[in-house]
Scaffold this motif. Structure first.
Motif, PDB file in Angstrom:
ATOM      1  N   THR A 182       0.758  -1.079   0.118  1.00  0.00           N
ATOM      2  CA  THR A 182      -0.072   0.110  -0.002  1.00  0.00           C
ATOM      3  C   THR A 182       0.744   1.432  -0.037  1.00  0.00           C
ATOM      4  OG1 THR A 182      -0.125  -0.065   2.368  1.00  0.00           O
ATOM      5  CG2 THR A 182      -1.999  -1.366   1.117  1.00  0.00           C
ATOM      6  N   ALA A 183       0.226   2.401  -0.302  1.00  0.00           N
ATOM      7  CA  ALA A 183       1.135   3.642  -0.368  1.00  0.00           C
ATOM      8  C   ALA A 183       1.312   4.105   0.965  1.00  0.00           C
ATOM      9  CB  ALA A 183       0.078   4.606  -1.124  1.00  0.00           C
ATOM     10  N   PRO A 184       2.241   4.657   1.309  1.00  0.00           N
ATOM     11  CA  PRO A 184       2.471   5.287   2.574  1.00  0.00           C
ATOM     12  C   PRO A 184       1.816   6.487   3.170  1.00  0.00           C
ATOM     13  CG  PRO A 184       4.364   6.207   1.162  1.00  0.00           C
ATOM     14  CD  PRO A 184       3.450   5.247   0.204  1.00  0.00           C
ATOM     15  N   ALA A 185       1.298   6.517   4.413  1.00  0.00           N
ATOM     16  CA  ALA A 185       0.664   7.590   5.034  1.00  0.00           C
ATOM     17  C   ALA A 185       1.980   8.602   5.242  1.00  0.00           C
ATOM     18  CB  ALA A 185       0.204   7.031   6.403  1.00  0.00           C
ATOM     19  N   PHE A 210      -3.697   9.370   6.945  1.00  0.00           N
ATOM     20  CA  PHE A 210      -3.892   8.686   5.500  1.00  0.00           C
ATOM     21  C   PHE A 210      -4.987   9.001   4.724  1.00  0.00           C
ATOM     22  CE2 PHE A 210      -2.769   6.799   9.744  1.00  0.00           C
ATOM     23  CZ  PHE A 210      -1.891   5.628   9.527  1.00  0.00           C
ATOM     24  N   GLU A 211      -4.615   8.602   3.469  1.00  0.00           N
ATOM     25  CA  GLU A 211      -5.779   8.431   2.369  1.00  0.00           C
ATOM     26  C   GLU A 211      -6.184   7.086   2.600  1.00  0.00           C
ATOM     27  OE1 GLU A 211      -7.319  11.101   0.822  1.00  0.00           O
ATOM     28  OE2 GLU A 211      -5.901  12.313   1.754  1.00  0.00           O
ATOM     29  N   PRO A 212      -7.661   7.038   1.932  1.00  0.00           N
ATOM     30  CA  PRO A 212      -7.786   5.459   1.919  1.00  0.00           C
ATOM     31  C   PRO A 212      -6.941   4.533   1.443  1.00  0.00           C
ATOM     32  CG  PRO A 212      -9.890   7.001   1.486  1.00  0.00           C
ATOM     33  CD  PRO A 212      -8.574   7.841   1.487  1.00  0.00           C
ATOM     34  N   PRO A 261      -7.082   9.594  18.139  1.00  0.00           N
ATOM     35  CA  PRO A 261      -7.693   9.932  16.794  1.00  0.00           C
ATOM     36  C   PRO A 261      -8.242  11.450  16.601  1.00  0.00           C
ATOM     37  CG  PRO A 261      -8.398   7.630  17.831  1.00  0.00           C
ATOM     38  CD  PRO A 261      -7.769   8.630  18.831  1.00  0.00           C
ATOM     39  N   VAL A 262      -7.960  11.937  15.572  1.00  0.00           N
ATOM     40  CA  VAL A 262      -8.283  13.295  15.248  1.00  0.00           C
ATOM     41  C   VAL A 262      -9.678  13.118  14.275  1.00  0.00           C
ATOM     42  CG1 VAL A 262      -7.462  15.145  13.870  1.00  0.00           C
ATOM     43  CG2 VAL A 262      -5.965  13.924  15.189  1.00  0.00           C
ATOM     44  N   THR A 263      -9.823  12.142  13.596  1.00  0.00           N
ATOM     45  CA  THR A 263     -10.913  11.843  12.695  1.00  0.00           C
ATOM     46  C   THR A 263     -11.581  10.511  13.188  1.00  0.00           C
ATOM     47  OG1 THR A 263      -9.675  10.842  11.043  1.00  0.00           O
ATOM     48  CG2 THR A 263     -10.049  13.141  10.980  1.00  0.00           C
ATOM     49  N   ASP A 264     -12.822  10.395  12.946  1.00  0.00           N
ATOM     50  CA  ASP A 264     -13.370   9.016  12.967  1.00  0.00           C
ATOM     51  C   ASP A 264     -12.736   8.178  11.689  1.00  0.00           C
ATOM     52  OD1 ASP A 264     -14.965   9.882  14.991  1.00  0.00           O
ATOM     53  OD2 ASP A 264     -16.446   9.956  13.890  1.00  0.00           O
ATOM     54  N   GLY A 265     -12.676   7.057  11.914  1.00  0.00           N
ATOM     55  CA  GLY A 265     -12.185   6.004  10.551  1.00  0.00           C
ATOM     56  C   GLY A 265     -12.067   4.403  11.250  1.00  0.00           C
ATOM     57  N   VAL A 285      -0.617  -0.361  10.071  1.00  0.00           N
ATOM     58  CA  VAL A 285      -1.901   0.037  10.196  1.00  0.00           C
ATOM     59  C   VAL A 285      -2.213   0.758   8.745  1.00  0.00           C
ATOM     60  CG1 VAL A 285      -3.210   1.874  11.376  1.00  0.00           C
ATOM     61  CG2 VAL A 285      -1.417   0.769  12.630  1.00  0.00           C
ATOM     62  N   VAL A 286      -3.559   0.371   8.318  1.00  0.00           N
ATOM     63  CA  VAL A 286      -3.877   0.822   7.154  1.00  0.00           C
ATOM     64  C   VAL A 286      -5.163   1.320   7.137  1.00  0.00           C
ATOM     65  CG1 VAL A 286      -4.800  -0.148   4.779  1.00  0.00           C
ATOM     66  CG2 VAL A 286      -2.829  -1.293   5.872  1.00  0.00           C
ATOM     67  N   ASN A 287      -5.605   2.418   6.467  1.00  0.00           N
ATOM     68  CA  ASN A 287      -6.849   3.239   6.490  1.00  0.00           C
ATOM     69  C   ASN A 287      -7.674   2.416   5.677  1.00  0.00           C
ATOM     70  OD1 ASN A 287      -9.155   4.735   6.212  1.00  0.00           O
ATOM     71  ND2 ASN A 287      -7.854   6.515   5.625  1.00  0.00           N
ATOM     72  N   ALA A 288      -8.610   1.433   6.375  1.00  0.00           N
ATOM     73  CA  ALA A 288      -9.521   0.630   5.708  1.00  0.00           C
ATOM     74  C   ALA A 288     -10.809   1.433   5.193  1.00  0.00           C
ATOM     75  CB  ALA A 288      -9.757  -0.646   6.423  1.00  0.00           C
ATOM     76  N   GLY A 289     -11.045   2.317   5.743  1.00  0.00           N
ATOM     77  CA  GLY A 289     -12.161   3.268   5.493  1.00  0.00           C
ATOM     78  C   GLY A 289     -12.330   4.050   4.122  1.00  0.00           C
ATOM     79  N   THR A 290     -13.256   4.860   3.794  1.00  0.00           N
ATOM     80  CA  THR A 290     -13.419   5.376   2.459  1.00  0.00           C
ATOM     81  C   THR A 290     -13.095   7.007   2.548  1.00  0.00           C
ATOM     82  OG1 THR A 290     -15.863   5.810   2.959  1.00  0.00           O
ATOM     83  CG2 THR A 290     -15.073   3.976   1.686  1.00  0.00           C
ATOM     84  N   SER A 291     -12.827   7.423   3.650  1.00  0.00           N
ATOM     85  CA  SER A 291     -12.329   8.805   4.077  1.00  0.00           C
ATOM     86  C   SER A 291     -11.150   9.011   4.522  1.00  0.00           C
ATOM     87  CB  SER A 291     -13.426   9.345   5.066  1.00  0.00           C
ATOM     88  OG  SER A 291     -14.443   9.502   4.435  1.00  0.00           O
ATOM     89  N   PRO A 292     -10.516  10.034   4.334  1.00  0.00           N
ATOM     90  CA  PRO A 292      -8.990  10.297   5.069  1.00  0.00           C
ATOM     91  C   PRO A 292      -9.333  10.085   6.557  1.00  0.00           C
ATOM     92  CG  PRO A 292      -9.559  12.145   3.694  1.00  0.00           C
ATOM     93  CD  PRO A 292     -10.863  11.364   3.754  1.00  0.00           C
ATOM     94  N   LEU A 293      -7.940   9.808   7.119  1.00  0.00           N
ATOM     95  CA  LEU A 293      -8.114   9.374   8.518  1.00  0.00           C
ATOM     96  C   LEU A 293      -6.817  10.087   9.037  1.00  0.00           C
ATOM     97  CD1 LEU A 293      -8.658   7.593  11.081  1.00  0.00           C
ATOM     98  CD2 LEU A 293      -6.995   5.796   9.784  1.00  0.00           C
TER      99      LEU A 293
END
Length: 94
Positions: A2-5, A23-25, A42-46, A78-86
Motif C-alpha cells: 500500500t501507499a505510505p501514510a 492517511f488517505e483510504p 484519533p483526530v478523525t473517525d475512521g 496500520v492501514v486506513n481501511a475506510g473510504t475517508s481520510p484518517l
C-alpha cells in the motif's frame, strides 16, 4: 504494498515524541515495531486494519478524541481501511 501514510513530527525531546499520521483510504504506516509505550489520539473517525507480524488482520473503529494506549514491542502495519481520510496523533514515551 500500500501507499505510505504521511507522518509529521510535531514535537520531540528527551522524554517524548509526538507524530501526526495522515492517511488517505488504503494508505499505510508500513510495517514497524514500537520501541516505546505510546498513546494514540484519533483526530478523525475512521476504520483501520492492523496487520500483525504473522499476517493476521484486526479491524478497528477509531473515534475522534477517544484515545487508547499500547505497550512497547507491538509489531504491525496500520492501514486506513475506510473510504475517508484518517488522522491520528501518536505520543511515544521514551
Amino acid at each position: 504494498m500500500t501507499a505510505p501514510a504521511r507522518a509529521t513530527l510535531q514535537h520531540e525531546d528527551e522524554r517524548t515524541r509526538v507524530t501526526r499520521w495522515d492517511f488517505e483510504p488504503g494508505q499505510s504506516t508500513g510495517h514497524h515495531v514500537h520501541a516505546y509505550d505510546y498513546v494514540v489520539v484519533p483526530v478523525t473517525d475512521g476504520r483501520t486494519d492492523v496487520i500483525s507480524a504473522d499476517g493476521s488482520v484486526t479491524a478497528s473503529q477509531l473515534r475522534a478524541g477517544e484515545s487508547y494506549t499500547r505497550p512497547a514491542g507491538g509489531e504491525h502495519e496500520v492501514v486506513n481501511a475506510g473510504t475517508s481520510p484518517l488522522a491520528f496523533v501518536e505520543i511515544e514515551f521514551k
